[in-house]
Design a protein around this motif. Structure first.
Motif, short mmCIF file in Angstrom:
data_model
loop_
_atom_site.label_atom_id
_atom_site.label_comp_id
_atom_site.label_asym_id
_atom_site.label_seq_id
_atom_site.Cartn_x
_atom_site.Cartn_y
_atom_site.Cartn_z
N ALA A 164 0.84 -1.20 0.00
CA ALA A 164 0.00 0.00 0.00
C ALA A 164 0.87 1.25 0.00
CB ALA A 164 -0.92 0.01 1.22
N LEU A 165 0.38 2.29 -0.62
CA LEU A 165 1.01 3.61 -0.60
C LEU A 165 -0.02 4.61 -0.11
CD1 LEU A 165 3.21 5.75 -1.32
CD2 LEU A 165 2.21 5.80 -3.64
N VAL A 221 1.49 6.26 10.53
CA VAL A 221 1.85 6.45 9.12
C VAL A 221 1.06 7.63 8.55
CG1 VAL A 221 2.53 4.07 8.73
CG2 VAL A 221 0.16 4.71 8.39
N LYS A 222 1.65 8.26 7.56
CA LYS A 222 1.02 9.40 6.91
C LYS A 222 1.42 9.39 5.45
CE LYS A 222 4.78 12.40 8.49
NZ LYS A 222 5.12 13.65 9.24
N SER A 223 1.14 10.49 4.75
CA SER A 223 1.40 10.57 3.33
C SER A 223 2.84 10.17 3.00
CB SER A 223 1.15 12.00 2.83
OG SER A 223 1.47 12.11 1.47
N GLY A 224 2.99 9.28 2.04
CA GLY A 224 4.31 8.81 1.63
C GLY A 224 4.68 7.47 2.23
N ALA A 225 3.90 6.97 3.16
CA ALA A 225 4.20 5.68 3.77
C ALA A 225 3.94 4.56 2.77
CB ALA A 225 3.38 5.46 5.03
N VAL A 226 4.88 3.63 2.71
CA VAL A 226 4.74 2.44 1.88
C VAL A 226 4.73 1.24 2.83
CG1 VAL A 226 5.62 1.16 -0.10
CG2 VAL A 226 6.10 3.61 0.11
N ILE A 227 3.68 0.42 2.77
CA ILE A 227 3.51 -0.67 3.73
C ILE A 227 3.48 -2.00 3.00
CG2 ILE A 227 2.04 -1.62 5.54
CD1 ILE A 227 1.36 1.91 4.63
N PHE A 228 4.28 -2.93 3.47
CA PHE A 228 4.33 -4.28 2.93
C PHE A 228 3.81 -5.26 3.99
CE2 PHE A 228 7.28 -1.93 0.42
CZ PHE A 228 7.31 -2.55 -0.82
N SER A 229 2.96 -6.18 3.61
CA SER A 229 2.52 -7.21 4.55
C SER A 229 2.43 -8.55 3.83
CB SER A 229 1.16 -6.85 5.16
OG SER A 229 0.16 -6.84 4.16
N ASN A 230 2.48 -9.62 4.63
CA ASN A 230 2.45 -10.96 4.07
C ASN A 230 1.83 -11.93 5.06
OD1 ASN A 230 4.51 -12.57 5.64
ND2 ASN A 230 5.79 -10.86 5.00
N PRO A 231 1.59 -13.17 4.67
CA PRO A 231 0.90 -14.12 5.56
C PRO A 231 1.63 -14.44 6.86
CG PRO A 231 0.77 -14.86 3.28
CD PRO A 231 1.72 -13.71 3.30
N MET A 232 2.90 -14.09 6.98
CA MET A 232 3.64 -14.41 8.20
C MET A 232 3.48 -13.35 9.27
SD MET A 232 7.23 -15.90 6.69
CE MET A 232 7.56 -14.41 5.75
N PHE A 259 1.67 2.24 -9.47
CA PHE A 259 0.30 1.82 -9.17
C PHE A 259 -0.66 2.19 -10.30
CE2 PHE A 259 1.50 1.23 -4.66
CZ PHE A 259 0.79 0.07 -4.38
N GLU A 260 -0.46 3.38 -10.89
CA GLU A 260 -1.32 3.78 -11.99
C GLU A 260 -1.14 2.83 -13.19
OE1 GLU A 260 -3.72 5.90 -12.43
OE2 GLU A 260 -3.67 6.67 -10.38
N LYS A 273 7.66 8.96 -3.79
CA LYS A 273 6.21 8.78 -3.70
C LYS A 273 5.58 8.89 -5.09
CE LYS A 273 2.21 11.31 -1.90
NZ LYS A 273 1.79 12.46 -1.07
N GLU A 274 6.01 9.86 -5.88
CA GLU A 274 5.46 10.03 -7.22
C GLU A 274 5.80 8.85 -8.12
OE1 GLU A 274 6.61 13.77 -8.82
OE2 GLU A 274 5.59 14.95 -7.26
N ARG A 275 7.03 8.32 -7.99
CA ARG A 275 7.42 7.16 -8.81
C ARG A 275 6.56 5.94 -8.45
NH1 ARG A 275 12.66 9.00 -7.56
NH2 ARG A 275 12.97 7.30 -6.06
#
Length: 300
Positions: free
Chosen positions: A49-50, A67-78, A139-140, A132-134
């Protein structure tokens, strides 16, 4: 009880139809999107997520990260976590994908092999404006590709996932932004929540799955010694004592309010043999399950 949220449940929780094709889903969420509770649990899918606008709190077993604008979050089943919206307005991108999507083509650069997706690693990063823009641009491209009908579009989407990972790996994690001040309180709260969530038992095919300190620690992705120490510090009781107290409380309720036989009650409470349940119940209450039930009958 299944300790994971399945991807179908995610769509149901958000009131959306689930289409089990390709194992990849990508969305842009605007600030009119209603807030949906995201409980503390494991998921059986990956998520990236961004956050574009707004504030939220992401909580792991041993820390909470604002977290706020610019945060990139990774999650997985573990990794179990909870997401809580803080600001009223929130805009973000996110993509979900299954293990089948990962294992099909991503090979050595698989998200499962990245430090971003391991239990011990940096799962929340903060991008500056150019990064953040990249990432938003990727995503787009995902959104456009997902809407298309190109025969190999899921291969293209795997390439976009790889680009997201590479962009994130360029970002240094701000370690000092992680809050550890009340980790013992937080881990104890999550342990008690996970314990309570297994009850009540409502049918003979229900069965508690997590009933030892080690099993709870595994679900919370922490070392069992850390869990035991935290729980003892906060509650004054051991994890084993608290688990046993919940189990015997449920045992009493089932013996009193159902006509299930003792073996069925024991099975639902995680005992493979009725004799083991009898030993546990007698140790906790001073009487056998049958004697407890007979005593209830004599009171009426």
């Amino acid at each position: 009880m299944d300790p994971h949220e399945h991807i179908e449940q995610f769509f149901r929780r958000h009131g959306s139809a689930f289409n089990d094709v390709g194992g990849f889903y990508v969305y842009r969420v605007d600030d009119t999107h209603p807030s949906h509770p995201s409980p503390f649990t494991r998921r059986d899918y990956y998520k990236i997520a961004l956050l574009l606008e707004g504030e939220a709190l992401i909580t792991y077993a041993d820390r909470s990260i604002p977290v706020k604008s610019g945060a990139v979050i990774f999650s997985n089943p573990m990794i179990p976590y909870a997401w809580q919206r803080v600001s009223e307005k929130q805009r973000y991108y996110f993509c979900l994908f299954t293990g089948e999507f990962v294992s099909n083509q991503l090979k050595r650069e698989s998200p499962a092999e990245s430090s971003l997706f391991k239990v011990q690693g940096d799962h929340v990063l903060f991008a500056d404006e150019p990064a953040k823009e990249r990432i938003a641009g990727i995503f787009e491209m995902m959104l456009q590709e997902a809407e298309g009908h190109y025969k190999y579009k899921y291969d293209v989407l795997r390439n976009h996932v790889q680009l997201l990972i590479h962009e994130a790996l360029k970002i240094a994690p701000p370690v000092d932004s992680y809050s550890h001040t009340s980790s013992a309180d937080r881990i104890t709260e999550l342990f008690l929540e996970l314990l309570a969530r297994q009850f009540p038992i409502t049918a003979t095919h229900d069965r508690i799955r997590i009933k030892t300190a080690a099993a709870f620690a595994a679900q919370l992705s922490v070392h069992v010694n850390y869990l035991n120490k935290s729980v003892k510090t906060v509650t004054g009781k051991t994890t084993t004592e608290l688990i046993a107290a919940h189990v015997v409380k449920e045992a009493r309720a089932l013996l009193q309010h159902t006509n299930w036989d003792v073996a069925e009650v024991g099975y639902c409470l995680g005992f493979g043999h009725a004799s083991n349940f009898n030993i546990f119940f007698r140790k906790m209450t001073g009487e056998t399950p049958n004697r407890f039930r007979a005593g209830l009958l004599t009171q009426h």
